[in-house]
Design a protein around this motif. Structure first.
Motif: not given
Length: 304
Positions: A22-29, A178-190
């Motif tokens: 959950x911490x990694x997920x929330x650090x991604x926003x 923007x959407x793609x980069x945020x998706x990449x950030x979230x996937x990286x956090x996952x």
């Protein structure tokens, strides 16, 4: 004392793993209150895998396959929250609540379909997941959890591939949309938060050899949220908070073999203690909580 240490490590490591995910997920926003539902889906997938694998299979292969299946199932299910939060800009709290409600229903239907008795109970062997050190029986998730705790700290604070840096790059709008980069950030956090991938199996398998999926994972995901908040979204603080709550959870298992048996209290009272403690502690500490910035705010390129 050995029993207390055993169950404290067992439950504490599980709570820590869930909270780290959950911490990694929330650090991604992304506010991920769907931890309970993700645990249920991963748990039922992993347990079903255990029931289908041949008993003659080597222990290492059994553990590896079950963990991978549970991880993949949980990650795929969590993509529903990612899609709703990022692409649809849906309310993340409502989306997480919906996933929690859906998960238990899905797990009950699946487990009843594969259960020989027609109930939601599944039987399996947990021997491949256990080992002994000096008379203390532990789960393999204990050393794995410690290793992932250290890795999480290093990734989050000592490398440029951490989730905070990924989110910063995601909001910069360089190159990709923007959407793609945020998706990449979230996937990286996952990906970096794989400490949460097998947490669903870690909670169900080691303690018992039968699980009734009508109860989901008995509120472990919600308790992990309290651990994450009490730990201030920091890996080692989360570890300490998890062990603190795990002591209360352990009392339900060892009370009858200690001096507490003289009180003649029901085990339900001890099972309530972690949740009561979480409410009391959060009531006094929530004012000082420092959640990650931009948490729960739908990504909008024009507002960054």
């Amino acid at each position: 004392m050995l029993l207390l240490i055993k169950y404290t490590l067992l439950y504490g490591i599980v709570l820590m793993l869930v909270a780290l995910g959950g911490m990694f997920s929330e650090h991604s926003g992304i506010i991920n209150i769907a931890l309970e539902g993700i645990m249920v889906i991963g748990g039922v997938a992993g347990v079903l895998t255990l029931t289908m694998l041949p008993a003659s299979m080597p222990a290492f292969a059994t553990v590896l396959i079950a963990v991978l299946v549970a991880a993949i199932a949980g990650m795929v299910y969590s993509l529903l929250l990612a899609f709703a939060s990022i692409n649809l800009k849906a309310d993340q709290t409502i989306g997480g609540t919906a996933l929690n409600l859906l998960a238990t229903a899905v797990a009950v239907v699946i487990s009843k379909h594969f259960s020989d008795s027609g109930s939601a109970k599944l039987n399996y062997s947990n021997k491949p997941f256990l080992f002994s050190i000096g008379g203390l029986e532990l789960s393999i998730f204990v050393p794995l959890g410690i290793a992932l705790l250290i890795i999480s700290y290093i990734v989050l604070y000592k490398t440029r591939f951490g989730c905070v840096c990924a989110l910063r790059r995601a909001s910069s709008g360089c190159g990709l949309c923007g959407h793609q980069r945020l998706q990449d950030a979230l996937c990286r956090c996952r990906h970096l938060g794989r400490s949460g991938c097998y947490r669903r199996l870690a909670y169900i398998v080691p303690p018992v050899q039968t699980w009734n999926f009508e109860v989901g994972v008995a509120g472990a995901g919600f308790l992990a949220l309290a651990v994450m908040i009490f730990g201030q979204w920091k890996p080692f603080h989360i570890c300490g908070a998890a062990m603190f709550f795990a002591v209360f959870k352990s009392l339900a298992n060892i009370a009858d073999s200690t001096f507490l048996a003289q009180l003649h209290w029901s085990s339900n009272i001890y099972n309530m203690m972690p949740f009561v403690a979480s409410m009391v502690i959060l009531a006094f500490t929530s004012k000082n909580s420092m959640a990650p910035k931009a948490e729960g705010i739908p990504y909008d390129k024009g507002s960054r």
